[in-house]
Design a protein around this motif. Sequence first.
Motif, PDB file in Angstrom:
ATOM      1  N   GLU A 169      -1.313  19.958  11.230  1.00 55.23           N
ATOM      2  CA  GLU A 169      -2.626  20.400  10.765  1.00 55.23           C
ATOM      3  C   GLU A 169      -2.504  21.275   9.524  1.00 55.23           C
ATOM      4  O   GLU A 169      -1.887  22.336   9.566  1.00 55.23           O
ATOM      5  CB  GLU A 169      -3.356  21.161  11.865  1.00 55.23           C
ATOM      6  N   PRO A 170      -3.118  20.884   8.405  1.00 53.56           N
ATOM      7  CA  PRO A 170      -3.065  21.703   7.185  1.00 53.56           C
ATOM      8  C   PRO A 170      -3.822  23.016   7.361  1.00 53.56           C
ATOM      9  O   PRO A 170      -4.709  23.144   8.218  1.00 53.56           O
ATOM     10  CB  PRO A 170      -3.750  20.820   6.127  1.00 53.56           C
ATOM     11  N   ALA A 171      -3.487  23.969   6.536  1.00 51.30           N
ATOM     12  CA  ALA A 171      -4.153  25.271   6.580  1.00 51.30           C
ATOM     13  C   ALA A 171      -5.653  25.133   6.356  1.00 51.30           C
ATOM     14  O   ALA A 171      -6.464  25.779   7.031  1.00 51.30           O
ATOM     15  CB  ALA A 171      -3.545  26.195   5.533  1.00 51.30           C
ATOM     16  N   GLU A 172      -6.030  24.286   5.426  1.00 50.68           N
ATOM     17  CA  GLU A 172      -7.453  24.132   5.110  1.00 50.68           C
ATOM     18  C   GLU A 172      -8.247  23.615   6.311  1.00 50.68           C
ATOM     19  O   GLU A 172      -9.365  24.076   6.577  1.00 50.68           O
ATOM     20  CB  GLU A 172      -7.618  23.174   3.933  1.00 50.68           C
ATOM     21  N   THR A 173      -7.664  22.689   7.051  1.00 52.02           N
ATOM     22  CA  THR A 173      -8.357  22.132   8.210  1.00 52.02           C
ATOM     23  C   THR A 173      -8.547  23.188   9.291  1.00 52.02           C
ATOM     24  O   THR A 173      -9.623  23.274   9.911  1.00 52.02           O
ATOM     25  CB  THR A 173      -7.552  20.950   8.790  1.00 52.02           C
ATOM     26  N   THR A 174      -7.529  24.010   9.519  1.00 52.30           N
ATOM     27  CA  THR A 174      -7.652  25.057  10.530  1.00 52.30           C
ATOM     28  C   THR A 174      -8.662  26.113  10.093  1.00 52.30           C
ATOM     29  O   THR A 174      -9.409  26.654  10.926  1.00 52.30           O
ATOM     30  CB  THR A 174      -6.283  25.707  10.801  1.00 52.30           C
ATOM     31  N   THR A 175      -8.708  26.418   8.814  1.00 50.25           N
ATOM     32  CA  THR A 175      -9.717  27.356   8.319  1.00 50.25           C
ATOM     33  C   THR A 175     -11.117  26.820   8.588  1.00 50.25           C
ATOM     34  O   THR A 175     -12.020  27.569   9.013  1.00 50.25           O
ATOM     35  CB  THR A 175      -9.530  27.596   6.811  1.00 50.25           C
ATOM     36  N   GLN A 176     -11.320  25.536   8.374  1.00 48.67           N
ATOM     37  CA  GLN A 176     -12.624  24.918   8.637  1.00 48.67           C
ATOM     38  C   GLN A 176     -12.963  24.965  10.125  1.00 48.67           C
ATOM     39  O   GLN A 176     -14.113  25.183  10.501  1.00 48.67           O
ATOM     40  CB  GLN A 176     -12.620  23.487   8.129  1.00 48.67           C
ATOM     41  N   ARG A 177     -11.952  24.769  10.980  1.00 44.82           N
ATOM     42  CA  ARG A 177     -12.173  24.878  12.423  1.00 44.82           C
ATOM     43  C   ARG A 177     -12.645  26.281  12.783  1.00 44.82           C
ATOM     44  O   ARG A 177     -13.576  26.466  13.575  1.00 44.82           O
ATOM     45  CB  ARG A 177     -10.870  24.597  13.181  1.00 44.82           C
ATOM     46  N   CYS A 178     -11.948  27.262  12.224  1.00 46.73           N
ATOM     47  CA  CYS A 178     -12.327  28.655  12.498  1.00 46.73           C
ATOM     48  C   CYS A 178     -13.750  28.940  12.030  1.00 46.73           C
ATOM     49  O   CYS A 178     -14.489  29.666  12.704  1.00 46.73           O
ATOM     50  CB  CYS A 178     -11.339  29.603  11.816  1.00 46.73           C
ATOM     51  N   ALA A 179     -14.131  28.376  10.891  1.00 48.13           N
ATOM     52  CA  ALA A 179     -15.483  28.581  10.369  1.00 48.13           C
ATOM     53  C   ALA A 179     -16.514  28.024  11.351  1.00 48.13           C
ATOM     54  O   ALA A 179     -17.547  28.666  11.634  1.00 48.13           O
ATOM     55  CB  ALA A 179     -15.629  27.914   9.013  1.00 48.13           C
ATOM     56  N   ARG A 180     -16.251  26.841  11.886  1.00 49.31           N
ATOM     57  CA  ARG A 180     -17.194  26.241  12.839  1.00 49.31           C
ATOM     58  C   ARG A 180     -17.287  27.073  14.113  1.00 49.31           C
ATOM     59  O   ARG A 180     -18.383  27.312  14.646  1.00 49.31           O
ATOM     60  CB  ARG A 180     -16.764  24.816  13.186  1.00 49.31           C
ATOM     61  N   ILE A 181     -16.127  27.533  14.600  1.00 52.33           N
ATOM     62  CA  ILE A 181     -16.121  28.305  15.847  1.00 52.33           C
ATOM     63  C   ILE A 181     -16.836  29.638  15.670  1.00 52.33           C
ATOM     64  O   ILE A 181     -17.679  30.033  16.490  1.00 52.33           O
ATOM     65  CB  ILE A 181     -14.672  28.511  16.316  1.00 52.33           C
ATOM     66  N   LEU A 182     -16.504  30.350  14.599  1.00 51.02           N
ATOM     67  CA  LEU A 182     -17.128  31.662  14.374  1.00 51.02           C
ATOM     68  C   LEU A 182     -18.623  31.527  14.116  1.00 51.02           C
ATOM     69  O   LEU A 182     -19.421  32.360  14.550  1.00 51.02           O
ATOM     70  CB  LEU A 182     -16.434  32.378  13.226  1.00 51.02           C
ATOM     71  N   THR A 183     -19.013  30.471  13.410  1.00 56.14           N
ATOM     72  CA  THR A 183     -20.430  30.254  13.136  1.00 56.14           C
ATOM     73  C   THR A 183     -21.187  29.980  14.444  1.00 56.14           C
ATOM     74  O   THR A 183     -22.294  30.471  14.643  1.00 56.14           O
ATOM     75  CB  THR A 183     -20.622  29.067  12.171  1.00 56.14           C
ATOM     76  N   SER A 184     -20.560  29.215  15.343  1.00 60.83           N
ATOM     77  CA  SER A 184     -21.214  28.919  16.614  1.00 60.83           C
ATOM     78  C   SER A 184     -21.351  30.184  17.461  1.00 60.83           C
ATOM     79  O   SER A 184     -22.356  30.373  18.167  1.00 60.83           O
ATOM     80  CB  SER A 184     -20.423  27.861  17.390  1.00 60.83           C
ATOM     81  N   LEU A 185     -20.369  31.065  17.403  1.00 64.46           N
ATOM     82  CA  LEU A 185     -20.460  32.324  18.140  1.00 64.46           C
ATOM     83  C   LEU A 185     -21.557  33.220  17.590  1.00 64.46           C
ATOM     84  O   LEU A 185     -22.303  33.857  18.336  1.00 64.46           O
ATOM     85  CB  LEU A 185     -19.119  33.061  18.086  1.00 64.46           C
ATOM     86  N   ARG A 186     -21.669  33.233  16.289  1.00 60.05           N
ATOM     87  CA  ARG A 186     -22.703  34.060  15.657  1.00 60.05           C
ATOM     88  C   ARG A 186     -24.098  33.509  15.969  1.00 60.05           C
ATOM     89  O   ARG A 186     -25.046  34.255  16.164  1.00 60.05           O
ATOM     90  CB  ARG A 186     -22.504  34.111  14.144  1.00 60.05           C
ATOM     91  N   GLY A 187     -24.186  32.169  16.008  1.00 64.56           N
ATOM     92  CA  GLY A 187     -25.483  31.542  16.217  1.00 64.56           C
ATOM     93  C   GLY A 187     -26.036  31.723  17.616  1.00 64.56           C
ATOM     94  O   GLY A 187     -27.239  31.714  17.806  1.00 64.56           O
TER      95      GLY A 187
END
Length: 210
Positions: A192-210
């Motif tokens: 898994e590239p760094a960019e893909t994991t960063t995008q995963r984290c963005a989705r997870i954190l956004t869902s927690l905030r939402g």
Amino acid sequence: MKRTADPISYAREVANSAGSKGMPRPERERLILDAAVQEFGSQGYAHASVAAIARRAEISKPLVYGYFESKDGLYLACLHRGAAPLVDAVTEAQTGTGLDRALGTLEAIFRTLEPRRLDWAVLWDPTLPPGSAVGEAARAYRRKLSALGAEGTQEALASAGFADPADASLFARIWYGAVAATVTWWLEHPEEPAETTTQRCARILTSLRG
């Protein structure tokens, strides 16, 4: 080459000779450090050996000593090469607040570790001897990263109107654990590239905030 009485001096002579006749010294150092990171990162400091590192690098054990003098010297060289840029990258990422700052921090970690992911394992090695020079050097880098995390979590709480020190302490502890778990997961998925994991984290954190 005539061998001197002092084994360290002899090893230095071997290293200098090999560096001048064959591979350039900086390239040889990089080769040794890359092998050492693999050994320290996968086996832990306590279980790693200079002999195993030499085998990984496909060079002689005296040649390793010629460059770094000791197992501690070799570990410290690996630590400084990996941890200093990581601290610098995370420091530069401390802009904005809340989700943007958290994602910026994670992105900086992944991007910096991408070329040598096991630098993280070297920094957080649990087998380092307590009170030793290598242990204290690693702790100094860890403290810097922890301080940056505490600053970010405290600012996030303050922006939401919360000022209880216990809240800040707990939030910092949660953040440290989340970062460690996330990087550990990433290390377990080398494809898994760094960019893909960063995008995963963005989705997870956004869902927690939402």
